[in-house]
Write an enzyme that holds these catalytic residues in place. Structure first.
Site, PDB file in Angstrom:
ATOM      1  N   THR A   1      -5.592   8.776  -6.190  1.00 38.13           N
ATOM      2  CA  THR A   1      -5.668   8.751  -4.717  1.00 38.13           C
ATOM      3  C   THR A   1      -4.999  10.000  -4.141  1.00 38.13           C
ATOM      4  O   THR A   1      -5.509  10.608  -3.188  1.00 38.13           O
ATOM      5  CB  THR A   1      -4.974   7.473  -4.180  1.00 38.13           C
ATOM      6  OG1 THR A   1      -5.549   6.355  -4.857  1.00 38.13           O
ATOM      7  CG2 THR A   1      -5.181   7.299  -2.701  1.00 38.13           C
TER       8      THR A   1
ATOM      9  N   GLU B   1       0.828  -1.210   0.000  1.00 40.13           N
ATOM     10  CA  GLU B   1       0.000   0.000   0.000  1.00 40.13           C
ATOM     11  C   GLU B   1       0.859   1.256   0.000  1.00 40.13           C
ATOM     12  O   GLU B   1       0.547   2.251  -0.636  1.00 40.13           O
ATOM     13  CB  GLU B   1      -0.945   0.015   1.213  1.00 40.13           C
ATOM     14  CG  GLU B   1      -2.002  -1.069   1.181  1.00 40.13           C
ATOM     15  CD  GLU B   1      -2.978  -0.925   0.017  1.00 40.13           C
ATOM     16  OE1 GLU B   1      -2.526  -1.063  -1.141  1.00 40.13           O
ATOM     17  OE2 GLU B   1      -4.167  -0.706   0.253  1.00 40.13           O
TER      18      GLU B   1
HETATM   19  P1  ADP Z   1      -6.746   0.573  -5.860  1.00 44.50           P
HETATM   20  O1  ADP Z   1      -7.750   1.189  -4.918  1.00 44.50           O
HETATM   21  O2  ADP Z   1      -7.412  -0.061  -7.033  1.00 44.50           O
HETATM   22  O3  ADP Z   1      -5.791  -0.315  -5.154  1.00 44.50           O
HETATM   23  P2  ADP Z   1      -4.580   2.499  -5.951  1.00 44.50           P
HETATM   24  O4  ADP Z   1      -4.508   3.776  -6.704  1.00 44.50           O
HETATM   25  O5  ADP Z   1      -4.475   2.532  -4.454  1.00 44.50           O
HETATM   26  O6  ADP Z   1      -5.928   1.771  -6.451  1.00 44.50           O
HETATM   27  O7  ADP Z   1      -3.429   1.491  -6.442  1.00 44.50           O
HETATM   28  C1  ADP Z   1      -3.202   1.213  -7.783  1.00 44.50           C
HETATM   29  C2  ADP Z   1      -1.764   1.654  -8.163  1.00 44.50           C
HETATM   30  O8  ADP Z   1      -0.827   0.651  -7.747  1.00 44.50           O
HETATM   31  C3  ADP Z   1      -1.636   1.794  -9.658  1.00 44.50           C
HETATM   32  O9  ADP Z   1      -0.806   2.920  -9.911  1.00 44.50           O
HETATM   33  C4  ADP Z   1      -0.924   0.507 -10.080  1.00 44.50           C
HETATM   34  O10 ADP Z   1      -0.128   0.683 -11.222  1.00 44.50           O
HETATM   35  C5  ADP Z   1      -0.047   0.213  -8.876  1.00 44.50           C
HETATM   36  N1  ADP Z   1       0.248  -1.235  -8.744  1.00 44.50           N
HETATM   37  C6  ADP Z   1       1.459  -1.812  -8.701  1.00 44.50           C
HETATM   38  N2  ADP Z   1       1.344  -3.152  -8.570  1.00 44.50           N
HETATM   39  C7  ADP Z   1       0.038  -3.439  -8.533  1.00 44.50           C
HETATM   40  C8  ADP Z   1      -0.705  -4.643  -8.404  1.00 44.50           C
HETATM   41  N3  ADP Z   1      -0.123  -5.854  -8.325  1.00 44.50           N
HETATM   42  N4  ADP Z   1      -2.037  -4.548  -8.371  1.00 44.50           N
HETATM   43  C9  ADP Z   1      -2.661  -3.355  -8.471  1.00 44.50           C
HETATM   44  N5  ADP Z   1      -2.023  -2.172  -8.598  1.00 44.50           N
HETATM   45  C10 ADP Z   1      -0.676  -2.216  -8.632  1.00 44.50           C
END
Ligand code: ADP
Length: 308
Positions: A182, A130
């Site tokens: 975010t 996270e």
């Molecule tokens: P969500 O609420 O869908 O988790 P976030 O914005 O908190 O959305 O997280 C998504 C971000 O994390 C994107 O920029 C994505 O490229 C990055 N990321 C890296 N690895 C992963 C993964 N395995 N799964 C999802 N997002 C990923």
């Protein structure tokens, strides 16, 4: 080398839960990511993506890798992992796509390691994912993803996670195809709040927790009110007010922004209401002309599930 392979389903999660900004979240049964892990002869972490999202394969850039690297620091006996990710939760949709990857990876690795670590340890490792995704360690997606059900994150440092009882609740989620970063959704929030608003908010949080424990649907519905965050963040989501108003007219208990958006969720007492709410969501976004995706699901009570 042990050639065991563990397959898991890692569920989507709804963080914030209206009045519970940063402290309440719940897991849902649909959608979920499918992941598998095995030990590897190659040192470090090998990530193979089996979906169309083109996420990084470098373990330091993929949240699942970041979570596993934290776990490996406390499992020196492991030389390497091979992790396959088939993502079904769209990244950035606000239903915990990153948390599913981080949590799924460490739960699966822990099963390979004969449950060496506690659930609290796994949350601690997964929060590194996270941090990579959003810049801060937070557990309101990770904790429900690992524990299942509705979870209260009373504190992060030190970790204090409380699993809450919840009655049967149907969840309708709409994901409008717009991007809400975010970081933007956080930067527009006020840093100071008025005492009268704080009093309303903590009344609602206490009411929601009590309503869940007592299985009192009316109390849950009355408490699903956010006077601090939603009035500001909802401006980023076209159609938000109308979805909320019409969903309540269709007998939803209430709901709000999922995580930092753009997804919106509504809770209902029955499946038929949840399906009517889905119709309402379709109508609102069709009128605006915004592509969207909906789910009607239930609260997931077990968290990441080991399939084989
Ligand atoms: P969500 O609420 O869908 O988790 P976030 O914005 O908190 O959305 O997280 C998504 C971000 O994390 C994107 O920029 C994505 O490229 C990055 N990321 C890296 N690895 C992963 C993964 N395995 N799964 C999802 N997002 C990923």
């Amino acid at each position: 080398m042990n050639n065991k392979k563990i397959v898991v389903h890692a569920p989507a999660t709804v963080a914030n839960m209206v009045c519970g900004f940063d402290i309440l979240g719940f897991a849902v049964n649909d959608p979920y990511d499918i992941m598998s892990i095995s030990f590897s002869d190659h040192a470090g972490i090998t990530i193979i993506n089996e979906d169309e999202y083109n996420l990084p394969t470098n373990p330091e850039k993929n949240v699942a890798g970041a979570a596993l690297l934290a776990l490996m620091e406390e499992a020196p006996e492991v030389k390497g992992f091979e992790l396959r990710i088939k993502k079904q939760i769209k990244p950035g949709s606000g239903v915990g796509s990153s948390a599913a990857s981080s949590a799924g990876a460490v739960v699966a690795a822990n099963a390979l390691l004969n449950n060496k670590f506690s659930k609290e340890d796994l949350v601690r490792f997964a929060m590194n994912g996270e941090k990579l995704a959003s810049g801060v360690k937070h557990a309101d997606n990770i904790a429900p993803c690992i524990y299942g059900g509705v979870t209260l994150i009373r504190s992060i440092f030190p970790l204090d996670i409380v699993q809450l009882n919840a009655p049967t609740l149907y969840v309708t989620i709409v994901h409008p195809q717009i991007e809400v970063r975010t970081a933007d959704a956080r930067s527009i929030l006020k840093q100071q709040i008025q005492l009268k608003d704080a009093i309303k908010q903590w009344g609602n949080i206490a009411g929601l927790v009590a309503g869940l424990q007592k299985e009192d649907y009316d109390l849950i519905g009355r408490s699903l009110e956010d006077v601090l965050i939603e009035p500001i963040r909802s401006i980023l989501i076209p159609g938000f007010d109308l979805v909320k108003q019409k969903s309540k007219e269709a007998a939803a208990l209430g709901g709000g922004i999922s995580g930092s958006g753009p997804s919106i969720f509504m809770l209902s007492k029955s499946e038929s209401t949840a399906k009517e709410v889905e119709q309402v969501m379709h109508e609102v976004f069709e009128n605006i002309g915004l592509a969207h995706h909906t789910y009607v699901t239930t609260i997931n009570q077990h968290g990441v599930k080991i399939i084989s």
